[in-house]
Scaffold this motif. Structure first.
Motif, PDB file in Angstrom:
ATOM      1  N   ILE A 164       0.831  -1.204   0.000  1.00 57.10           N
ATOM      2  CA  ILE A 164       0.000   0.000   0.000  1.00 57.10           C
ATOM      3  C   ILE A 164       0.865   1.255   0.000  1.00 57.10           C
ATOM      4  O   ILE A 164       0.605   2.217  -0.731  1.00 57.10           O
ATOM      5  CB  ILE A 164      -0.956   0.008   1.203  1.00 57.10           C
ATOM      6  CG1 ILE A 164      -1.970  -1.150   1.092  1.00 57.10           C
ATOM      7  CG2 ILE A 164      -1.686   1.336   1.300  1.00 57.10           C
ATOM      8  CD1 ILE A 164      -2.839  -1.113  -0.150  1.00 57.10           C
ATOM      9  N   GLY A 165       1.916   1.264   0.815  1.00 63.28           N
ATOM     10  CA  GLY A 165       2.792   2.430   0.863  1.00 63.28           C
ATOM     11  C   GLY A 165       3.440   2.716  -0.477  1.00 63.28           C
ATOM     12  O   GLY A 165       3.460   3.867  -0.944  1.00 63.28           O
ATOM     13  N   SER A 166       3.952   1.680  -1.128  1.00 59.91           N
ATOM     14  CA  SER A 166       4.592   1.894  -2.438  1.00 59.91           C
ATOM     15  C   SER A 166       3.556   2.187  -3.507  1.00 59.91           C
ATOM     16  O   SER A 166       3.771   3.038  -4.378  1.00 59.91           O
ATOM     17  CB  SER A 166       5.425   0.668  -2.819  1.00 59.91           C
ATOM     18  OG  SER A 166       4.614  -0.494  -2.930  1.00 59.91           O
ATOM     19  N   GLY A 167       2.410   1.508  -3.451  1.00 63.66           N
ATOM     20  CA  GLY A 167       1.372   1.736  -4.455  1.00 63.66           C
ATOM     21  C   GLY A 167       0.820   3.142  -4.424  1.00 63.66           C
ATOM     22  O   GLY A 167       0.579   3.762  -5.473  1.00 63.66           O
ATOM     23  N   ARG A 168       0.624   3.686  -3.232  1.00 62.98           N
ATOM     24  CA  ARG A 168       0.100   5.047  -3.102  1.00 62.98           C
ATOM     25  C   ARG A 168       1.153   6.107  -3.417  1.00 62.98           C
ATOM     26  O   ARG A 168       0.826   7.285  -3.537  1.00 62.98           O
ATOM     27  CB  ARG A 168      -0.445   5.257  -1.691  1.00 62.98           C
ATOM     28  CG  ARG A 168      -1.739   4.506  -1.400  1.00 62.98           C
ATOM     29  CD  ARG A 168      -2.835   4.883  -2.362  1.00 62.98           C
ATOM     30  NE  ARG A 168      -4.096   4.192  -2.084  1.00 62.98           N
ATOM     31  CZ  ARG A 168      -5.110   4.128  -2.935  1.00 62.98           C
ATOM     32  NH1 ARG A 168      -5.027   4.708  -4.123  1.00 62.98           N
ATOM     33  NH2 ARG A 168      -6.212   3.482  -2.606  1.00 62.98           N
ATOM     34  N   VAL A 184       3.485  -0.285 -13.643  1.00 68.07           N
ATOM     35  CA  VAL A 184       3.796  -1.293 -12.625  1.00 68.07           C
ATOM     36  C   VAL A 184       4.014  -2.640 -13.288  1.00 68.07           C
ATOM     37  O   VAL A 184       3.217  -3.072 -14.130  1.00 68.07           O
ATOM     38  CB  VAL A 184       2.650  -1.407 -11.599  1.00 68.07           C
ATOM     39  CG1 VAL A 184       2.977  -2.475 -10.552  1.00 68.07           C
ATOM     40  CG2 VAL A 184       2.377  -0.059 -10.945  1.00 68.07           C
ATOM     41  N   PHE A 185       5.064  -3.334 -12.869  1.00 67.42           N
ATOM     42  CA  PHE A 185       5.325  -4.703 -13.290  1.00 67.42           C
ATOM     43  C   PHE A 185       5.332  -5.575 -12.034  1.00 67.42           C
ATOM     44  O   PHE A 185       6.306  -5.574 -11.279  1.00 67.42           O
ATOM     45  CB  PHE A 185       6.661  -4.793 -14.031  1.00 67.42           C
ATOM     46  CG  PHE A 185       6.613  -4.241 -15.431  1.00 67.42           C
ATOM     47  CD1 PHE A 185       6.462  -5.083 -16.521  1.00 67.42           C
ATOM     48  CD2 PHE A 185       6.702  -2.875 -15.649  1.00 67.42           C
ATOM     49  CE1 PHE A 185       6.403  -4.578 -17.817  1.00 67.42           C
ATOM     50  CE2 PHE A 185       6.644  -2.346 -16.928  1.00 67.42           C
ATOM     51  CZ  PHE A 185       6.495  -3.201 -18.023  1.00 67.42           C
ATOM     52  N   PRO A 186       4.250  -6.317 -11.775  1.00 62.06           N
ATOM     53  CA  PRO A 186       4.116  -7.077 -10.529  1.00 62.06           C
ATOM     54  C   PRO A 186       4.578  -8.523 -10.642  1.00 62.06           C
ATOM     55  O   PRO A 186       4.861  -9.024 -11.744  1.00 62.06           O
ATOM     56  CB  PRO A 186       2.605  -7.035 -10.299  1.00 62.06           C
ATOM     57  CG  PRO A 186       2.051  -7.133 -11.702  1.00 62.06           C
ATOM     58  CD  PRO A 186       3.016  -6.352 -12.576  1.00 62.06           C
ATOM     59  N   ARG A 203       1.767 -11.622  -6.419  1.00 61.94           N
ATOM     60  CA  ARG A 203       1.340 -11.409  -5.038  1.00 61.94           C
ATOM     61  C   ARG A 203       0.968  -9.952  -4.756  1.00 61.94           C
ATOM     62  O   ARG A 203       0.629  -9.598  -3.636  1.00 61.94           O
ATOM     63  CB  ARG A 203       2.475 -11.838  -4.090  1.00 61.94           C
ATOM     64  CG  ARG A 203       2.058 -12.129  -2.662  1.00 61.94           C
ATOM     65  CD  ARG A 203       3.275 -12.352  -1.764  1.00 61.94           C
ATOM     66  NE  ARG A 203       4.114 -13.438  -2.218  1.00 61.94           N
ATOM     67  CZ  ARG A 203       3.926 -14.718  -1.905  1.00 61.94           C
ATOM     68  NH1 ARG A 203       2.903 -15.065  -1.137  1.00 61.94           N
ATOM     69  NH2 ARG A 203       4.746 -15.656  -2.343  1.00 61.94           N
ATOM     70  N   GLU A 204       1.009  -9.107  -5.764  1.00 66.31           N
ATOM     71  CA  GLU A 204       0.823  -7.671  -5.531  1.00 66.31           C
ATOM     72  C   GLU A 204      -0.649  -7.262  -5.524  1.00 66.31           C
ATOM     73  O   GLU A 204      -1.061  -6.316  -6.207  1.00 66.31           O
ATOM     74  CB  GLU A 204       1.590  -6.852  -6.571  1.00 66.31           C
ATOM     75  CG  GLU A 204       3.001  -6.549  -6.154  1.00 66.31           C
ATOM     76  CD  GLU A 204       3.869  -7.786  -6.049  1.00 66.31           C
ATOM     77  OE1 GLU A 204       4.298  -8.125  -4.917  1.00 66.31           O
ATOM     78  OE2 GLU A 204       4.112  -8.436  -7.064  1.00 66.31           O
ATOM     79  N   HIS A 205      -1.453  -7.942  -4.728  1.00 68.92           N
ATOM     80  CA  HIS A 205      -2.885  -7.632  -4.654  1.00 68.92           C
ATOM     81  C   HIS A 205      -3.112  -6.238  -4.060  1.00 68.92           C
ATOM     82  O   HIS A 205      -4.073  -5.559  -4.408  1.00 68.92           O
ATOM     83  CB  HIS A 205      -3.622  -8.679  -3.822  1.00 68.92           C
ATOM     84  CG  HIS A 205      -3.144 -10.081  -4.032  1.00 68.92           C
ATOM     85  ND1 HIS A 205      -2.977 -10.625  -5.288  1.00 68.92           N
ATOM     86  CD2 HIS A 205      -2.782 -11.061  -3.152  1.00 68.92           C
ATOM     87  CE1 HIS A 205      -2.522 -11.877  -5.167  1.00 68.92           C
ATOM     88  NE2 HIS A 205      -2.400 -12.152  -3.884  1.00 68.92           N
ATOM     89  N   GLY A 206      -2.225  -5.830  -3.148  1.00 73.97           N
ATOM     90  CA  GLY A 206      -2.357  -4.522  -2.536  1.00 73.97           C
ATOM     91  C   GLY A 206      -2.037  -3.407  -3.519  1.00 73.97           C
ATOM     92  O   GLY A 206      -2.735  -2.379  -3.559  1.00 73.97           O
ATOM     93  N   VAL A 207      -0.995  -3.575  -4.317  1.00 75.60           N
ATOM     94  CA  VAL A 207      -0.654  -2.576  -5.321  1.00 75.60           C
ATOM     95  C   VAL A 207      -1.774  -2.491  -6.359  1.00 75.60           C
ATOM     96  O   VAL A 207      -2.163  -1.411  -6.803  1.00 75.60           O
ATOM     97  CB  VAL A 207       0.684  -2.903  -5.996  1.00 75.60           C
ATOM     98  CG1 VAL A 207       1.086  -1.793  -6.967  1.00 75.60           C
ATOM     99  CG2 VAL A 207       1.782  -3.115  -4.958  1.00 75.60           C
ATOM    100  N   ALA A 247       9.221  -2.154 -10.569  1.00 80.83           N
ATOM    101  CA  ALA A 247       9.216  -3.605 -10.719  1.00 80.83           C
ATOM    102  C   ALA A 247       9.253  -4.253  -9.341  1.00 80.83           C
ATOM    103  O   ALA A 247      10.154  -3.965  -8.541  1.00 80.83           O
ATOM    104  CB  ALA A 247      10.423  -4.065 -11.542  1.00 80.83           C
ATOM    105  N   TYR A 248       8.275  -5.090  -9.065  1.00 77.90           N
ATOM    106  CA  TYR A 248       8.200  -5.785  -7.780  1.00 77.90           C
ATOM    107  C   TYR A 248       8.781  -7.191  -7.904  1.00 77.90           C
ATOM    108  O   TYR A 248       8.565  -7.886  -8.905  1.00 77.90           O
ATOM    109  CB  TYR A 248       6.748  -5.877  -7.317  1.00 77.90           C
ATOM    110  CG  TYR A 248       6.148  -4.565  -6.877  1.00 77.90           C
ATOM    111  CD1 TYR A 248       6.223  -4.157  -5.546  1.00 77.90           C
ATOM    112  CD2 TYR A 248       5.514  -3.723  -7.784  1.00 77.90           C
ATOM    113  CE1 TYR A 248       5.683  -2.944  -5.132  1.00 77.90           C
ATOM    114  CE2 TYR A 248       4.972  -2.509  -7.378  1.00 77.90           C
ATOM    115  CZ  TYR A 248       5.057  -2.127  -6.056  1.00 77.90           C
ATOM    116  OH  TYR A 248       4.524  -0.932  -5.650  1.00 77.90           O
ATOM    117  N   PHE A 249       9.483  -7.610  -6.868  1.00 75.76           N
ATOM    118  CA  PHE A 249       9.944  -8.995  -6.783  1.00 75.76           C
ATOM    119  C   PHE A 249      10.296  -9.287  -5.334  1.00 75.76           C
ATOM    120  O   PHE A 249      10.348  -8.383  -4.491  1.00 75.76           O
ATOM    121  CB  PHE A 249      11.137  -9.261  -7.711  1.00 75.76           C
ATOM    122  CG  PHE A 249      12.303  -8.342  -7.527  1.00 75.76           C
ATOM    123  CD1 PHE A 249      13.312  -8.636  -6.625  1.00 75.76           C
ATOM    124  CD2 PHE A 249      12.409  -7.180  -8.285  1.00 75.76           C
ATOM    125  CE1 PHE A 249      14.393  -7.791  -6.452  1.00 75.76           C
ATOM    126  CE2 PHE A 249      13.492  -6.320  -8.124  1.00 75.76           C
ATOM    127  CZ  PHE A 249      14.482  -6.625  -7.216  1.00 75.76           C
TER     128      PHE A 249
END
Length: 388
Positions: free
Chosen positions: A97-101, A109-111, A114-118, A185-187
């Motif tokens: 949430i912090g990074s998404g907001r 965004v490249f998830p 598991r990035e349900h929050g983003v 990019a999330y990992f």
């Protein structure tokens, strides 16, 4: 540390009267950015800060509560046979949430998976990934509209996709100002051992690509602890590739917001990549096919439970008199309703026609695929009227 104007550390809003000033220094490790202690105490950091309105603080809490409840529903649906598998984010709500907001509308965004929050922060219908985990589609949302690419199952592959996209942004002249574009990019910590991720670091560095690598270090690559993958903190790897790295308390939504805001702004202005290590913990299983009790003990889980990101934010809101019991009860009720609605919609998802698997193999069609479709349809029709 990350370059750029310190005033860009987070959204600046006029503070409400009577707000207690942060303590002089953070209580976490000296190499980790923290603005909110596990006890819910607001602390300061010499380089990063956020100054939000009361409503913005409440909204961050609301995001985390709803996302956690939807995630729990995903696990329940899988246990009841409605999903083939589910990858839980339990414990990582603040990091997401912090990074998404912190992202601007134009950012991409490249998830992972598991990035349900983003995904929630990008205003995508939360049912969208459930088709993937139910096995009836490959995702479903418009990645161009929402600036959020499809979930990536192949570990670490999205880092190269993100870097290539970011290089394209530079070629198109879309960096260098407040309206510039950037990529995140999330990992996970496990993916940091993949060749794809390290190759993406090389390309991003050499081409000064506007990409932020956001590693959610939840301490385990499935069953392997991070200490068996890296002897040094992960964020320090950025030094070897020639761009900044920073470790943030991934259970602190305020610190995550501040650090990601700075890094994304830095990228948009043409200052190149940043590596963020969000130091957090996976409270549940890697996926619903995993049994974490086989490789970690309950004492470790309980120690991290005391650092819970949702409870931490609630304590902060209570201490600062930003929210009361009625507010918290209302958010819990709203989250429960979201989950009930999601459950009904997931169960009602129609099964696809078996032959639909051939529909989008090639955009312009293919004689070979058409022959295979005919063979499959004939095979499928041979079972009509059969009891078996």
């Amino acid at each position: 540390m990350v370059n750029g104007d310190q005033n860009r550390a987070g959204p600046k809003k006029k503070a409400a009267r009577g707000r207690k000033k942060p303590a002089a220094a953070a209580t976490g490790p000296v190499d980790m950015v923290q603005l909110l202690t596990p006890e819910g105490e607001r602390v300061s950091h010499p380089e990063y800060d956020v100054d939000l309105s009361d409503q913005q603080y409440r909204d961050l809490y609301r995001d985390m509560v709803i996302v956690r409840r939807l995630d729990a529903e995903g696990t329940a649906l899988q246990r009841q046979g409605q999903l083939g598998i589910w990858a839980s984010l339990l414990g990582q709500e603040a990091a997401q949430i912090g990074s998404g907001r912190a992202l601007a509308k134009q950012d991409m965004v490249f998830p992972t998976y598991r990035e349900h929050g983003v995904l929630w922060t990008r205003d995508i219908d939360p049912i969208m990934p459930f088709g993937l985990f139910r096995g009836i589609d490959l995702g479903g949302w418009d990645s161009r509209k929402y600036r959020f690419q499809m979930y990536t199952i192949v570990i670490g592959a999205q880092s190269l996709h993100a870097t290539g996209y970011a290089m394209g942004i530079t070629k198109d002249g879309k960096v260098g100002g407040d309206d510039g574009e950037a990529v995140i990019a999330y990992f996970g910590d496990g993916a940091s051992s993949q060749g794809d991720v390290n190759e993406s670091f090389v390309w991003a560095s050499v081409y000064n690509a506007p990409v932020v690598f956001f590693c959610q270090n939840n301490q385990y690559a499935i069953s392997e602890p991070v200490i068996r993958q890296a002897k040094a903190p992960l964020y320090k790897r950025a030094d070897g590739f020639g761009f900044p790295g920073v470790r943030v308390d991934g259970n602190d939504v305020l610190a995550t917001l501040a650090v990601t805001t700075r890094a994304m702004d830095n990228a948009r202005h043409g200052n190149g990549p940043t590596f963020i290590e969000a130091y957090t913990y996976r409270m549940g299983a890697h996926t619903t096919t995993d049994d974490p009790t086989r490789y970690r003990d309950s004492g470790e889980v309980e120690a991290w439970r005391a650092k819970d990101p949702v409870s931490r934010m609630r304590t902060f809101l209570e201490r600062q008199s930003i929210a009361d019991t009625d507010y918290f009860d209302g958010i819990d009720a709203e989250a429960q309703q979201h989950a009930l609605d999601l459950r009904e919609r997931v169960i009602a998802l129609p099964d696809p026609e078996p032959g639909a698997i051939f529909d989008h193999v090639y955009s312009g069609g293919s004689p070979l695929v058409e022959r295979e479709r005919e063979e499959f349809q004939a095979y499928h029709a041979s079972f009509e009227g059969s009891e078996h």
